[in-house]
Write an enzyme that holds these catalytic residues in place. Structure first.
Site, PDB file in Angstrom:
ATOM      1  N   CYS A 139     -15.192 -15.426  -6.090  1.00  0.00           N
ATOM      2  CA  CYS A 139     -15.620 -15.731  -4.726  1.00  0.00           C
ATOM      3  C   CYS A 139     -16.836 -16.655  -4.646  1.00  0.00           C
ATOM      4  O   CYS A 139     -16.961 -17.414  -3.695  1.00  0.00           O
ATOM      5  CB  CYS A 139     -15.896 -14.437  -3.952  1.00  0.00           C
ATOM      6  SG  CYS A 139     -14.396 -13.483  -3.606  1.00  0.00           S
ATOM      7  N   HIS A 274     -21.623 -14.371   1.429  1.00  0.00           N
ATOM      8  CA  HIS A 274     -20.169 -14.246   1.295  1.00  0.00           C
ATOM      9  C   HIS A 274     -19.637 -13.130   2.189  1.00  0.00           C
ATOM     10  O   HIS A 274     -20.129 -11.996   2.153  1.00  0.00           O
ATOM     11  CB  HIS A 274     -19.818 -13.972  -0.166  1.00  0.00           C
ATOM     12  CG  HIS A 274     -18.395 -13.574  -0.393  1.00  0.00           C
ATOM     13  ND1 HIS A 274     -17.331 -14.264   0.143  1.00  0.00           N
ATOM     14  CD2 HIS A 274     -17.861 -12.546  -1.108  1.00  0.00           C
ATOM     15  CE1 HIS A 274     -16.202 -13.683  -0.227  1.00  0.00           C
ATOM     16  NE2 HIS A 274     -16.498 -12.638  -0.980  1.00  0.00           N
ATOM     17  N   ASN A 311     -11.874 -11.688   4.523  1.00  0.00           N
ATOM     18  CA  ASN A 311     -12.459 -12.211   3.291  1.00  0.00           C
ATOM     19  C   ASN A 311     -11.529 -13.263   2.685  1.00  0.00           C
ATOM     20  O   ASN A 311     -10.514 -12.928   2.082  1.00  0.00           O
ATOM     21  CB  ASN A 311     -12.690 -11.067   2.302  1.00  0.00           C
ATOM     22  CG  ASN A 311     -13.191 -11.538   0.946  1.00  0.00           C
ATOM     23  OD1 ASN A 311     -13.406 -12.717   0.722  1.00  0.00           O
ATOM     24  ND2 ASN A 311     -13.364 -10.600   0.030  1.00  0.00           N
TER      25      ASN A 311
END
Length: 359
Positions: A139, A274, A311
């Protein structure tokens, strides 16, 4: 003293059109492990608990006709349009992702040619000295690509770079795994340029760490938990351990990046983190402020999109930046002189953080 600095001059994103609310999963049958189903009638409780824990109410999925490189191209095109530059003047096109192009109904990853090569070709860039390459880093991949581009720009060997993060996690997650509810699709991009400034603006510092010895197995690929599913590999994670790892380590990396810039947390106007889990991000922010002995968190310092975008891995941070920059998140904006902290955590396990001052 005047010196070359890496400045973001354009942003772009591509948010898929398909809205998938939590209610869409109420007809699913979830399994705890391969062949171990949750009790009948427990799906509604799973979905309700999921939203309570993560703050995610809906997410975005791509339509069947699109793949990650399509999203990357669109986000990159918008960033170039925002920067108002000739694409032929780019020295780098870097695309961060983890699974390549995955077509609907087929979980096999397609990496050849690279997504960056595909994007460069779609943008009709003929310049052979515009280097196109991919970066898989979990990520934090997009932020790591920005950090690499910063080195290229500050070295004097490059003047412009297009950095993109794109992913279609909906294509690689396990429908029988309750953790799959967290995943989404999307892309975000920035144009970075080397500019000479008298004052410290643009990228001021960054910090990175990789904890592979004990934590590389927190995210992995395995067949579906559903024993009647196919043998294609799907994304798996140890959610609770990931939460604990992020909470224990991310604040320290952010502090390290601030110390490198000679700044304190009280100097920061925005924290762009994030978008993995809303509750986790809030806990990380509280832990970060606690590191500095601060109990009061300024309202609006941490804009969030996870509740409605989910996400999307490498795409969350650049998408968030684009929405804030364009004034498309209510009550959120960036002004000249604002100091922004970027941070991400993910597979590896990898963490990175960057301090940026808006010119």
């Amino acid at each position: 003293m005047a010196q070359s600095r890496s400045v973001i001059t354009g942003t772009g994103s591509c948010i898929p059109l398909r809205k998938i609310p939590n209610a869409a999963f109420l007809d699913r049958r979830f399994f705890e492990d391969r062949g171990q189903p949750y009790p009948e009638g427990g799906t509604q409780r799973i979905v309700e608990k999921f939203e309570e824990i993560t703050g995610i109410a809906e997410r975005r999925y791509v339509t069947d006709d699109l793949v990650a490189s399509d999203l990357a191209y669109e986000a990159g095109r918008r960033a170039l349009e925002s920067a108002d530059i000739d694409p032929e003047t780019l020295d780098y096109v870097i695309v961060a992702h983890n699974f390549g192009d995955v077509k609907a109904g087929n979980r096999r990853s397609d990496f050849v040619p690279t997504l960056a090569a595909r994007v460069k070709a779609r943008l009709r860039i003929a310049n052979p000295f515009c280097v196109a390459y991919d970066l898989p880093f979990g990520c934090p991949g997009w932020l790591q690509a920005v950090i690499q581009a910063d080195y290229f720009l500050r070295s004097g060997d490059a003047t412009r770079a297009l950095v993109i993060g794109a992913e279609t996690l909906s294509r690689v997650c396990d429908p029988a795994d309750r953790d799959s509810l967290i995943y989404a699709d999307g892309a975000g991009a920035v144009v970075m340029e080397a500019q000479v400034h008298d004052e410290a603006v643009g990228i001021l510092s960054h910090a990175v760490r990789s904890d592979t010895l004990e934590h590389s197995g927190l995210l992995w690929m395995d067949p579906s938990f559903n024993p009647e599913g196919d043998d294609q590999l799907t994304l798996k994670m140890k959610g609770r351990k990931l939460y604990e790892y992020a909470l224990a380590t991310v604040p320290g990396v952010v502090r390290q990046s601030l110390e490198k810039a000679g700044l304190s947390l009280s100097d920061v106007n925005k924290v762009l983190i994030h978008q993995a889990n809303g509750k986790m991000d809030e806990a990380i922010l509280k832990r970060l402020f606690k590191l500095y002995g601060l109990s009061e968190i300024p309202e609006g310092i941490m804009p969030m999109t996870v509740s409605w975008l989910g996400n999307s891995s490498v795409a969350t941070v650049p998408t968030l930046l684009d929405l804030v920059t364009r004034g498309e998140l209510e009550g959120q904006s960036l002004a000249s002189g604002d100091r922004v902290v970027f941070a991400s955590v993910g597979a590896g396990m990898n963490i990175n953080a960057m301090v940026y001052r808006c010119p």
